[in-house]
Design a protein around this motif. Structure first.
Motif, PDB file in Angstrom:
ATOM      1  N   ILE A  17      54.616  49.387 106.157  1.00 25.68           N
ATOM      2  CA  ILE A  17      54.165  50.663 106.714  1.00 25.68           C
ATOM      3  C   ILE A  17      53.239  50.420 107.894  1.00 25.68           C
ATOM      4  O   ILE A  17      53.370  51.037 108.956  1.00 25.68           O
ATOM      5  N   ARG A  18      52.306  49.505 107.707  1.00 18.92           N
ATOM      6  CA  ARG A  18      51.355  49.195 108.766  1.00 18.92           C
ATOM      7  C   ARG A  18      52.053  48.584 109.978  1.00 18.92           C
ATOM      8  O   ARG A  18      51.831  49.005 111.119  1.00 18.92           O
ATOM      9  N   GLY A  19      52.901  47.599 109.718  1.00 15.80           N
ATOM     10  CA  GLY A  19      53.535  46.884 110.819  1.00 15.80           C
ATOM     11  C   GLY A  19      54.424  47.763 111.671  1.00 15.80           C
ATOM     12  O   GLY A  19      54.310  47.788 112.901  1.00 15.80           O
ATOM     13  N   PHE A  20      55.309  48.510 111.018  1.00 20.43           N
ATOM     14  CA  PHE A  20      56.254  49.331 111.769  1.00 20.43           C
ATOM     15  C   PHE A  20      55.617  50.640 112.248  1.00 20.43           C
ATOM     16  O   PHE A  20      55.846  51.067 113.383  1.00 20.43           O
ATOM     17  N   GLY A  21      54.820  51.278 111.384  1.00 15.65           N
ATOM     18  CA  GLY A  21      54.229  52.560 111.754  1.00 15.65           C
ATOM     19  C   GLY A  21      53.226  52.434 112.886  1.00 15.65           C
ATOM     20  O   GLY A  21      53.352  53.085 113.935  1.00 15.65           O
ATOM     21  N   THR A  22      52.229  51.579 112.695  1.00 15.50           N
ATOM     22  CA  THR A  22      51.205  51.404 113.725  1.00 15.50           C
ATOM     23  C   THR A  22      51.784  50.745 114.968  1.00 15.50           C
ATOM     24  O   THR A  22      51.437  51.107 116.098  1.00 15.50           O
TER      25      THR A  22
END
Length: 208
Positions: free
Chosen positions: A125-130
């Motif tokens: 979530i962090r890698g792709f979203g942010t």
């Protein structure tokens, strides 16, 4: 305690070395990525400074201070490149997106170092979203540069407008993903969806 300077050196050192032996265009692309990582490092210092001066806690700083600082810091290397080297609009737009990608990469590495790598779902979530959020904001500025920079009377006002737009989008993303549960998933999926739409709309146009 996380020493982000040490992380920065470990990431940037091999990139700088390989820039010495690569061709001009490829080396320039790597330099843009390095500029993005450097902007991320400096943004952490500047955001912390302003948070201390305004006595703002870190949660509020994430919504009120960090978006403005980060988007401005991402744009400053590109502004220098445009003014000093008189770069063309196409290379400036591409460079802006590479700066955003470098910024997101360093930010994700710092997050990984601080929070560990046990929770794969959170990292995805962090890698792709942010990552997508930073690239979308960079793409907004890049499109603005491409469309407005050739008109001298629009440069200052237009650049200010697209940066404000990017700051607003960044702040909205931080607010949405700041809450756990469904809000986090929606907030993370939104920039990825926008990025896919950009790809489907813009790439066919560039091929024609």
């Amino acid at each position: 305690m996380i020493y982000i300077e040490n992380t920065y050196i470990c990431l940037v050192a091999p990139l700088l070395l390989v820039c010495l032996i690569l061709r001009k265009r490829t080396g320039r692309s790597l330099l843009f990525i390095i500029f993005g990582m450097t902007s991320c490092l400096l943004s952490a210092y500047v955001s912390t400074l302003f948070a201390g001066l305004t006595q703002t806690d870190m949660a509020e700083a994430t919504y009120q201070i960090s978006p403005a600082v980060e988007e401005i810091m991402k744009f400053l290397p590109m502004l220098f490149y445009l003014l000093v080297f008189n770069a063309d609009r196409k290379s400036a737009a591409s460079g802006m997106m590479l700066i955003a990608a470098g910024f997101a990469t360093f930010e994700n590495v710092c997050y990984l170092t601080a929070n560990g790598s046990e929770d794969l779902v959170s990292l995805l979530i962090r890698g792709f979203g942010t990552g997508a959020m930073h690239i979308v904001c960079g793409m907004v500025v890049a499109i603005g540069l491409y469309l407005l920079w050739e008109h001298p009377w629009l440069r200052a006002v237009g650049t200010f407008a697209v940066i404000c737009f990017a700051i607003t989008g960044h702040a909205m993303f931080n607010v949405i993903v700041g809450r756990p549960g469904l809000s986090l998933w929606i907030g993370s999926a939104l920039p990825i969806t926008i990025l896919i739409i950009f790809y489907l709309v813009l790439f066919p146009l560039t091929d024609t």
